[in-house]
Write a protein that holds these residues in place. Sequence first.
Motif, PDB file in Angstrom:
ATOM      1  N   CYS A  37     110.313   6.512  -2.289  1.00  0.00           N
ATOM      2  CA  CYS A  37     109.614   7.531  -3.063  1.00  0.00           C
ATOM      3  C   CYS A  37     108.159   7.103  -3.255  1.00  0.00           C
ATOM      4  O   CYS A  37     107.792   5.947  -3.032  1.00  0.00           O
ATOM      5  CB  CYS A  37     110.297   7.788  -4.400  1.00  0.00           C
ATOM      6  SG  CYS A  37     110.060   6.516  -5.631  1.00  0.00           S
ATOM      7  N   CYS A  39     106.458   6.591  -5.891  1.00  0.00           N
ATOM      8  CA  CYS A  39     106.239   5.524  -6.881  1.00  0.00           C
ATOM      9  C   CYS A  39     106.497   4.144  -6.270  1.00  0.00           C
ATOM     10  O   CYS A  39     105.770   3.193  -6.551  1.00  0.00           O
ATOM     11  CB  CYS A  39     107.103   5.747  -8.118  1.00  0.00           C
ATOM     12  SG  CYS A  39     108.873   5.720  -7.802  1.00  0.00           S
ATOM     13  N   GLN A  49      98.019   6.592  -6.918  1.00  0.00           N
ATOM     14  CA  GLN A  49      98.785   7.687  -6.330  1.00  0.00           C
ATOM     15  C   GLN A  49      97.894   8.680  -5.593  1.00  0.00           C
ATOM     16  O   GLN A  49      98.273   9.211  -4.563  1.00  0.00           O
ATOM     17  CB  GLN A  49      99.608   8.407  -7.390  1.00  0.00           C
ATOM     18  CG  GLN A  49     100.535   9.430  -6.771  1.00  0.00           C
ATOM     19  CD  GLN A  49     101.536   9.989  -7.751  1.00  0.00           C
ATOM     20  OE1 GLN A  49     101.712   9.478  -8.844  1.00  0.00           O
ATOM     21  NE2 GLN A  49     102.200  11.058  -7.347  1.00  0.00           N
ATOM     22  N   GLN A  69     112.280  16.421  -1.715  1.00  0.00           N
ATOM     23  CA  GLN A  69     112.066  16.301  -3.153  1.00  0.00           C
ATOM     24  C   GLN A  69     113.414  16.186  -3.845  1.00  0.00           C
ATOM     25  O   GLN A  69     114.352  16.923  -3.542  1.00  0.00           O
ATOM     26  CB  GLN A  69     111.305  17.503  -3.703  1.00  0.00           C
ATOM     27  CG  GLN A  69     110.934  17.319  -5.148  1.00  0.00           C
ATOM     28  CD  GLN A  69     109.843  18.281  -5.595  1.00  0.00           C
ATOM     29  OE1 GLN A  69     109.313  19.029  -4.802  1.00  0.00           O
ATOM     30  NE2 GLN A  69     109.536  18.234  -6.870  1.00  0.00           N
ATOM     31  N   GLU A  70     113.492  15.228  -4.732  1.00  0.00           N
ATOM     32  CA  GLU A  70     114.680  15.039  -5.562  1.00  0.00           C
ATOM     33  C   GLU A  70     114.213  14.958  -7.007  1.00  0.00           C
ATOM     34  O   GLU A  70     113.541  14.008  -7.395  1.00  0.00           O
ATOM     35  CB  GLU A  70     115.409  13.763  -5.156  1.00  0.00           C
ATOM     36  CG  GLU A  70     116.748  13.585  -5.843  1.00  0.00           C
ATOM     37  CD  GLU A  70     117.494  12.373  -5.324  1.00  0.00           C
ATOM     38  OE1 GLU A  70     117.801  11.494  -6.143  1.00  0.00           O
ATOM     39  OE2 GLU A  70     117.743  12.315  -4.105  1.00  0.00           O
ATOM     40  N   ARG A  71     114.529  15.992  -7.744  1.00  0.00           N
ATOM     41  CA  ARG A  71     114.009  16.167  -9.098  1.00  0.00           C
ATOM     42  C   ARG A  71     112.491  16.087  -9.071  1.00  0.00           C
ATOM     43  O   ARG A  71     111.865  16.875  -8.395  1.00  0.00           O
ATOM     44  CB  ARG A  71     114.658  15.178 -10.063  1.00  0.00           C
ATOM     45  CG  ARG A  71     116.097  15.554 -10.366  1.00  0.00           C
ATOM     46  CD  ARG A  71     116.805  14.524 -11.195  1.00  0.00           C
ATOM     47  NE  ARG A  71     117.766  13.887 -10.281  1.00  0.00           N
ATOM     48  CZ  ARG A  71     118.026  12.608 -10.221  1.00  0.00           C
ATOM     49  NH1 ARG A  71     117.456  11.784 -11.040  1.00  0.00           N
ATOM     50  NH2 ARG A  71     118.874  12.143  -9.364  1.00  0.00           N
ATOM     51  N   ARG A  72     111.906  15.131  -9.761  1.00  0.00           N
ATOM     52  CA  ARG A  72     110.435  15.098  -9.795  1.00  0.00           C
ATOM     53  C   ARG A  72     109.815  14.149  -8.770  1.00  0.00           C
ATOM     54  O   ARG A  72     108.600  14.032  -8.685  1.00  0.00           O
ATOM     55  CB  ARG A  72     109.935  14.758 -11.192  1.00  0.00           C
ATOM     56  CG  ARG A  72     110.416  13.423 -11.698  1.00  0.00           C
ATOM     57  CD  ARG A  72     109.875  13.138 -13.058  1.00  0.00           C
ATOM     58  NE  ARG A  72     109.154  11.885 -12.992  1.00  0.00           N
ATOM     59  CZ  ARG A  72     108.709  11.234 -14.026  1.00  0.00           C
ATOM     60  NH1 ARG A  72     108.874  11.714 -15.225  1.00  0.00           N
ATOM     61  NH2 ARG A  72     108.074  10.101 -13.884  1.00  0.00           N
ATOM     62  N   TRP A  73     110.633  13.477  -7.980  1.00  0.00           N
ATOM     63  CA  TRP A  73     110.122  12.516  -7.012  1.00  0.00           C
ATOM     64  C   TRP A  73     110.195  13.066  -5.598  1.00  0.00           C
ATOM     65  O   TRP A  73     111.112  13.784  -5.231  1.00  0.00           O
ATOM     66  CB  TRP A  73     110.917  11.203  -7.076  1.00  0.00           C
ATOM     67  CG  TRP A  73     110.806  10.537  -8.407  1.00  0.00           C
ATOM     68  CD1 TRP A  73     111.805  10.385  -9.333  1.00  0.00           C
ATOM     69  CD2 TRP A  73     109.642   9.959  -8.991  1.00  0.00           C
ATOM     70  NE1 TRP A  73     111.332   9.754 -10.443  1.00  0.00           N
ATOM     71  CE2 TRP A  73     109.997   9.463 -10.267  1.00  0.00           C
ATOM     72  CE3 TRP A  73     108.322   9.808  -8.568  1.00  0.00           C
ATOM     73  CZ2 TRP A  73     109.091   8.843 -11.102  1.00  0.00           C
ATOM     74  CZ3 TRP A  73     107.426   9.181  -9.411  1.00  0.00           C
ATOM     75  CH2 TRP A  73     107.809   8.706 -10.654  1.00  0.00           C
ATOM     76  N   ILE A  74     109.208  12.668  -4.798  1.00  0.00           N
ATOM     77  CA  ILE A  74     109.203  13.013  -3.373  1.00  0.00           C
ATOM     78  C   ILE A  74     109.489  11.741  -2.593  1.00  0.00           C
ATOM     79  O   ILE A  74     108.843  10.705  -2.810  1.00  0.00           O
ATOM     80  CB  ILE A  74     107.858  13.635  -2.944  1.00  0.00           C
ATOM     81  CG1 ILE A  74     107.622  14.928  -3.710  1.00  0.00           C
ATOM     82  CG2 ILE A  74     107.847  13.889  -1.433  1.00  0.00           C
ATOM     83  CD1 ILE A  74     106.296  15.584  -3.421  1.00  0.00           C
TER      84      ILE A  74
END
Length: 110
Positions: A37, A39, A49, A69-74
Amino acid sequence: MQVKTSSDLTTVLAGFHALSDPIRLNILDLLRSQELCVCELCEQLDLAQSKLSFHLKILKEAGLLMSRQERRWIYYRLNLAQFIVLEQYLADFRRYASLLPARPCPDLED
């Protein structure tokens, strides 16, 4: 892979442009074995970022990365099919290497 259309040429140019930056090469190295991801990439590369997003955009536009995309993360991963396109382009040069001139190059003579 011979470049047959302007679309093919655009694809090859975008791919090699994307590979021409050390930060982007570092990103690809990190993604070589696993999906990460944003982060995790920021942390491992010690990049802001915004700077990372710029480089990810170039790699994605060149088709070298895919994302989900998974929830708020790419999450990003390599698009190996696009690497094969670039590899085939370079392989065409190797295939025609036997057609190189046989005469010696004056700069290489002792």
